[in-house]
Design a protein around this motif. Structure first.
Motif, PDB file in Angstrom:
ATOM      1  N   GLU A  78       5.752  14.606  11.916  1.00  0.00           N
ATOM      2  CA  GLU A  78       5.078  14.133  11.820  1.00  0.00           C
ATOM      3  C   GLU A  78       5.996  13.128  11.873  1.00  0.00           C
ATOM      4  N   ASP A  79       7.296  13.282  11.180  1.00  0.00           N
ATOM      5  CA  ASP A  79       8.740  12.921  10.281  1.00  0.00           C
ATOM      6  C   ASP A  79       9.425  12.651  11.737  1.00  0.00           C
ATOM      7  N   VAL A  80       9.342  13.891  12.049  1.00  0.00           N
ATOM      8  CA  VAL A  80      10.410  13.839  13.303  1.00  0.00           C
ATOM      9  C   VAL A  80       9.863  12.534  14.620  1.00  0.00           C
ATOM     10  N   SER A  81       8.952  12.907  14.776  1.00  0.00           N
ATOM     11  CA  SER A  81       8.038  12.159  15.982  1.00  0.00           C
ATOM     12  C   SER A  81       8.563  10.323  15.340  1.00  0.00           C
ATOM     13  N   LYS A  82       8.826  10.166  14.133  1.00  0.00           N
ATOM     14  CA  LYS A  82       8.760   8.872  14.262  1.00  0.00           C
ATOM     15  C   LYS A  82      10.788   7.983  14.067  1.00  0.00           C
ATOM     16  N   VAL A  83      11.169   9.692  14.429  1.00  0.00           N
ATOM     17  CA  VAL A  83      12.938   9.439  14.960  1.00  0.00           C
ATOM     18  C   VAL A  83      13.266   9.901  15.552  1.00  0.00           C
ATOM     19  N   THR A  84      12.254  10.602  16.622  1.00  0.00           N
ATOM     20  CA  THR A  84      13.061  10.893  18.156  1.00  0.00           C
ATOM     21  C   THR A  84      12.333  10.229  18.629  1.00  0.00           C
ATOM     22  N   PHE A  85      12.643   9.361  19.987  1.00  0.00           N
ATOM     23  CA  PHE A  85      11.636   8.759  21.685  1.00  0.00           C
ATOM     24  C   PHE A  85      11.409  10.138  22.158  1.00  0.00           C
ATOM     25  N   MET A  86      11.954  11.271  22.416  1.00  0.00           N
ATOM     26  CA  MET A  86      11.777  12.310  23.138  1.00  0.00           C
ATOM     27  C   MET A  86      10.932  12.960  23.371  1.00  0.00           C
ATOM     28  N   PRO A  87      10.770  14.203  24.214  1.00  0.00           N
ATOM     29  CA  PRO A  87       9.563  14.552  24.572  1.00  0.00           C
ATOM     30  C   PRO A  87       9.625  15.919  23.664  1.00  0.00           C
ATOM     31  N   ILE A  88       8.611  16.156  22.759  1.00  0.00           N
ATOM     32  CA  ILE A  88       8.777  17.883  21.453  1.00  0.00           C
ATOM     33  C   ILE A  88       7.794  18.681  21.961  1.00  0.00           C
ATOM     34  N   THR A  89       8.391  19.638  21.814  1.00  0.00           N
ATOM     35  CA  THR A  89       7.196  20.621  21.843  1.00  0.00           C
ATOM     36  C   THR A  89       7.477  21.313  20.923  1.00  0.00           C
ATOM     37  N   VAL A  90       5.969  21.899  19.914  1.00  0.00           N
ATOM     38  CA  VAL A  90       6.053  22.580  19.039  1.00  0.00           C
ATOM     39  C   VAL A  90       5.217  24.138  18.560  1.00  0.00           C
ATOM     40  N   GLY A  91       5.890  24.989  17.974  1.00  0.00           N
ATOM     41  CA  GLY A  91       4.974  26.313  18.119  1.00  0.00           C
ATOM     42  C   GLY A  91       5.429  27.013  16.903  1.00  0.00           C
ATOM     43  N   GLY A  92       3.868  27.598  17.137  1.00  0.00           N
ATOM     44  CA  GLY A  92       3.796  28.723  15.701  1.00  0.00           C
ATOM     45  C   GLY A  92       2.490  28.712  15.185  1.00  0.00           C
ATOM     46  N   LYS A  93       1.467  29.290  15.341  1.00  0.00           N
ATOM     47  CA  LYS A  93       0.877  29.144  13.990  1.00  0.00           C
ATOM     48  C   LYS A  93      -0.460  28.406  14.426  1.00  0.00           C
ATOM     49  N   ILE A  94      -0.316  28.569  15.405  1.00  0.00           N
ATOM     50  CA  ILE A  94      -1.276  27.853  16.645  1.00  0.00           C
ATOM     51  C   ILE A  94      -2.822  29.179  17.252  1.00  0.00           C
ATOM     52  N   SER A  95      -3.399  28.942  16.602  1.00  0.00           N
ATOM     53  CA  SER A  95      -4.567  29.539  17.460  1.00  0.00           C
ATOM     54  C   SER A  95      -6.119  29.264  17.758  1.00  0.00           C
ATOM     55  N   LYS A  96      -6.564  28.051  17.370  1.00  0.00           N
ATOM     56  CA  LYS A  96      -7.231  27.177  18.446  1.00  0.00           C
ATOM     57  C   LYS A  96      -6.783  26.017  18.581  1.00  0.00           C
ATOM     58  N   ILE A  97      -8.402  25.507  19.286  1.00  0.00           N
ATOM     59  CA  ILE A  97      -7.916  23.860  19.586  1.00  0.00           C
ATOM     60  C   ILE A  97      -7.684  23.053  18.871  1.00  0.00           C
ATOM     61  N   SER A  98      -7.834  23.052  17.778  1.00  0.00           N
ATOM     62  CA  SER A  98      -7.738  22.108  17.256  1.00  0.00           C
ATOM     63  C   SER A  98      -6.700  22.378  16.148  1.00  0.00           C
ATOM     64  N   ASP A  99      -5.718  23.337  16.191  1.00  0.00           N
ATOM     65  CA  ASP A  99      -4.360  23.197  15.691  1.00  0.00           C
ATOM     66  C   ASP A  99      -3.311  22.782  17.097  1.00  0.00           C
ATOM     67  N   ILE A 100      -4.046  22.660  17.804  1.00  0.00           N
ATOM     68  CA  ILE A 100      -3.559  21.713  19.265  1.00  0.00           C
ATOM     69  C   ILE A 100      -3.667  20.670  18.908  1.00  0.00           C
ATOM     70  N   GLU A 101      -4.854  20.105  19.187  1.00  0.00           N
ATOM     71  CA  GLU A 101      -5.330  18.229  18.467  1.00  0.00           C
ATOM     72  C   GLU A 101      -4.629  17.957  18.107  1.00  0.00           C
ATOM     73  N   ASN A 102      -4.369  19.038  16.753  1.00  0.00           N
ATOM     74  CA  ASN A 102      -3.455  18.004  15.110  1.00  0.00           C
ATOM     75  C   ASN A 102      -2.324  18.280  15.329  1.00  0.00           C
ATOM     76  N   ARG A 103      -1.889  19.027  16.301  1.00  0.00           N
ATOM     77  CA  ARG A 103       0.395  18.728  16.687  1.00  0.00           C
ATOM     78  C   ARG A 103      -0.083  17.497  17.276  1.00  0.00           C
ATOM     79  N   LEU A 104      -0.583  17.565  18.774  1.00  0.00           N
ATOM     80  CA  LEU A 104      -0.422  16.639  19.213  1.00  0.00           C
ATOM     81  C   LEU A 104      -0.546  14.695  18.915  1.00  0.00           C
TER      82      LEU A 104
END
Lengths: 268, 205
Positions: A78-104
């Motif tokens: 959340e902090d990172v997306s406030k200071v960067t205006f570029m595409p961000i990919t995140v990984g780690g600890k994703i095991s279900k659809i809601s994990d993806i939804e939360n990150r997006l």
């Protein structure tokens, strides 16, 4: 014309930015949010943010109220997306659809899935349908074994009996939009990409490949772009030790006629 | 400039937060809202978008008071910016997963990119070539790379096209008709170029 990308990879362990060697030894590099801001100002094309905290460490952390860094991975995104205006990919600890939804929702543009490729392939196809292929990055760790490249399991340091090329093809057929291809053998070695690995995988799939593992000098990025068909060159360690690192790497590539965005410093 | 207030329309598109962050960073007031009052009282309207044409249109019809939006944009001529699918839906028809009606503000249709052998979606940094002078591009100079994520693009009258981009073939990457602007790329993910473009849009009165 579409440009090739230069991508810093940030590894996070228990809320700290770390340097990695051979997927096993880690050195603390400091605060992840300030690093991201600098990488952004130096004109990175994209960022990959991987949480490599082992599950057991995670629970340990939660119990320990005195741990100096209380930021959770999601808060960091959340902090990172406030200071960067570029595409961000995140990984780690994703095991279900809601994990993806939360990150997006928190500002990530793509998620990177690694062990899900083998353990829960349905998650890849389901999420590609739900959020679009452009959202789903398949991360594959490759290790040389018996003269070929096999898939490495970073959770237990074992090798799966699956060829990297097979898994890459599977990822594509499941709907992944990109492959983040890491060389375990080259990780932290600084001797350049494993070009043979890159070419082997590029030949087998049509989706873009992001090369990672082994960069120790700027010319290694050029070699990756020049000697293989990868769409992006990524690295972790090299970007953290020099002021304006991304800018300088980009300038090197641009000066060497590589098809990249013009180097630029951005005041944010 | 102090009076600028942006209404960022929210029909459940994924990139609302990133657009919000960008406007916030530039330093303008912004509300995320579909409320009639906000649409009327704001000075600038932005329709973001990620996803497919049909799904976006369904949500837009359900969540946004379209008669109010039409009046503010088409009659009162308030500056409007559509981003990605937010650009596509202001045209007549889209052909992603079947045929869907758009808002029909402008003549044109939305078709799959003819990218030759290049993979779709078209993802990444690509340059735009200005076809017409537009206040949107002021001060961009040589920074002309923007971040794209899409498989479909607008086909419309050349008179509306202010920039084109090449990916296998050229396609329309930005349009303008009077107060109506649209970009196929994502300014909120395009670093400096995106910041310059967004500032330009928010400087329009």
């Amino acid at each position: 014309m579409k440009k090739k990308r230069l991508i810093p990879v940030l590894l996070l362990k228990n809320g700290w930015l770390v340097q990695s060697k051979s997927f096993s030894r880690y050195q603390n590099l400091g605060n992840p949010t300030t690093s991201v801001k600098r990488l952004s100002q130096w004109g990175s094309d994209e960022l990959v943010y991987l949480d490599i905290t082992k599950d057991s460490d995670y629970s340990l952390r939660r119990d320990d109220q005195n741990y100096p860094n209380r930021q959770t991975f999601l808060e960091i995104i959340e902090d990172v997306s406030k200071v960067t205006f570029m595409p961000i990919t995140v990984g780690g600890k994703i095991s279900k659809i809601s994990d993806i939804e939360n990150r997006l929702k928190l500002g990530a543009d793509k998620v990177s899935l690694n062990s899900a490729l083998i353990n829960t392939p349905k998650l890849i196809s389901k999420s590609a349908k739900e959020f679009g292929s452009q959202c789903i990055v398949a991360s594959i760790d490759a290790k040389i074994e018996k003269n070929d490249y096999y898939v490495y399991n970073s959770k237990n340091s074992n090798i799966y009996n699956i060829l990297v090329t097979e898994l890459a093809q599977l990822a594509e057929s499941l709907g992944a939009g990109e492959i983040l291809l890491n060389s375990v053998d080259r990780d932290g070695e600084g001797i350049g990409y494993d070009i043979e690995l890159l070419n082997k995988v590029c030949e087998k799939v049509n989706i873009p490949i992001i090369a990672c593992g082994g960069v120790g000098e700027w010319s290694h990025f050029r070699d990756g772009l020049d000697k293989s068909n990868v769409d992006a060159v990524a690295a972790a360690n090299i970007f953290h030790y020099q002021d304006q690192s991304v800018y300088l790497a980009k300038k090197f590539l641009h000066d060497n006629q590589m098809n990249v965005r013009k180097p630029d410093l951005i005041r944010l | 400039m102090k009076n600028v207030k942006v209404c960022l329309l929210d029909y459940g598109s994924g990139n609302v937060r990133s657009v919000f962050n960008l406007i916030n960073h530039i330093g303008f007031r912004v509300v995320v809202s579909n409320d009639e009052k906000d649409i009327r009282s704001c000075t600038h309207l932005i329709l973001p978008g990620v996803g497919s044409f049909g799904t976006a249109m369904d949500k837009i019809k359900r969540k946004i008071p379209l008669s109010v939006l039409d009046k503010e944009v088409l009659i009162k001529k308030k500056p409007f910016l559509g981003i990605c699918v937010g650009l596509q839906v202001i045209f007549q028809k889209g052909y992603e997963f079947g045929e869907h009606d758009g808002l029909g503000w402008l003549n044109g249709i939305v078709e799959k990119l003819d990218s030759e052998n290049h993979p779709l979606p078209h993802i990444g940094w690509n340059s735009i070539k200005e076809k017409k002078r537009s206040p949107l591009f002021t001060g961009l100079g040589k920074i002309n790379d923007f971040y794209f994520v899409h498989s479909f693009a607008v086909k419309t009258d050349a008179a509306l096209v202010i920039s084109k981009t090449f990916y296998g073939n050229t396609f329309c990457s930005a349009i303008q008709k009077d107060n109506i602007f649209g970009v196929q790329f994502h300014p909120e993910k395009s670093q400096k170029a995106g910041i310059v473009l967004m500032k330009n849009f928010l400087s329009l009165i």
